[in-house]
Design a protein around this motif. Structure first.
Motif, short mmCIF file in Angstrom:
data_model
loop_
_atom_site.label_atom_id
_atom_site.label_comp_id
_atom_site.label_asym_id
_atom_site.label_seq_id
_atom_site.Cartn_x
_atom_site.Cartn_y
_atom_site.Cartn_z
N VAL A 29 0.82 -1.21 0.00
CA VAL A 29 0.00 0.00 0.00
C VAL A 29 0.86 1.26 0.00
N SER A 30 0.62 2.09 -0.99
CA SER A 30 1.31 3.39 -1.05
C SER A 30 0.35 4.50 -0.67
N THR A 31 0.84 5.40 0.18
CA THR A 31 0.05 6.53 0.65
C THR A 31 0.92 7.78 0.63
N ARG A 37 4.68 13.63 1.88
CA ARG A 37 5.69 12.59 2.10
C ARG A 37 5.08 11.22 1.83
N THR A 38 5.75 10.43 1.00
CA THR A 38 5.21 9.15 0.59
C THR A 38 5.53 8.05 1.59
N ASN A 39 4.70 7.00 1.57
CA ASN A 39 4.88 5.84 2.43
C ASN A 39 4.51 4.60 1.63
N LEU A 40 5.19 3.49 1.90
CA LEU A 40 4.91 2.24 1.19
C LEU A 40 5.09 1.08 2.16
N PRO A 124 1.55 8.00 -5.14
CA PRO A 124 2.13 7.34 -6.31
C PRO A 124 1.93 5.84 -6.23
N ARG A 125 2.13 5.17 -7.34
CA ARG A 125 2.07 3.71 -7.37
C ARG A 125 3.47 3.16 -7.59
N VAL A 126 3.63 1.87 -7.34
CA VAL A 126 4.90 1.21 -7.59
C VAL A 126 5.02 0.97 -9.09
#
Length: 207
Positions: A29-31, A37-40, A124-126
């Motif tokens: 899950v990406s947030t 600031r991104t998190n995965l 964003p997505r992977v």
């Protein structure tokens, strides 16, 4: 063996569940935080719910101090997230994202994971994921309190990205090309390479 789950310690109960409910698909899950600031992070209590409306869910167990994980905090703040599926080629990078980084530190940057712009949501997505589901928040359902408790996130799928390389000649997803992994107990995983077919009894036989 009989297990009385009403008397088990929560961590012990979780262990029996994780070891026996297998294989479990993985939601990577990406947030994004309100500050950008991104998190995965990976979650293996995950599945689809319904196609009408298209909905999926994943469960994020609280940290050991009883606080919510960064993923949940970001979704609460923004109402958006992306669920990326994990192919065998991405398994090690997915596993690296299980590390607990300080809030605001990006796993995309820390572990060299390429990201791509989403179409309908901000996170964003992977880029290398075989399938990515862009989601808006439907609801978050808290289950229990403190350490070991969880927040179950239900998301409405608003868009999906499917890599052409996982499509068969019929234009549909080929499981062999998708090559996703599933979580077993402990440090064990499985691939979808070993398969067999069973036709549902309510489906007509093709001639």
């Amino acid at each position: 063996m009989f297990l009385d789950f009403t008397k088990l310690d929560p961590r012990e109960a979780y262990g029996w569940m994780a070891d026996s409910i297998t294989p479990r698909p993985i939601a990577w899950v990406s947030t994004i935080s309100p500050e950008g600031r991104t998190n995965l992070a990976p979650f293996s209590f995950f599945n689809g719910i319904t196609g009408n409306p298209p909905t999926l869910m994943f469960s994020a167990v609280n940290l050991r101090d009883g606080t919510k994980k960064d993923t949940v905090r970001n979704i609460e703040a923004t109402g958006q997230f992306v669920v990326n599926l994990v192919s065998h080629a991405l398994a090690e990078k997915m596993n690296a994202c299980a590390a607990l980084l300080p809030y605001g530190e990006s796993e995309f940057d820390a572990f060299g994971i390429a990201q791509a712009v989403s179409e309908r949501v901000k996170p964003p997505r992977v880029a290398e994921a075989p399938v990515s589901f862009e989601c808006t928040l439907h609801t978050i359902l808290p289950i229990g309190e403190g350490a070991g408790a969880a927040n179950v996130v239900f998301g409405r799928i608003v868009a999906a990205h499917v890599t052409d390389g996982v499509l068969g000649v019929d234009g549909e997803i080929d499981p062999a090309l998708l090559d996703t992994v599933g979580r077993l107990g402990g440090d064990n995983y499985a691939t979808t390479r070993d398969r067999f077919d069973l036709r549902r009894p309510d489906r007509p036989v093709k001639f």
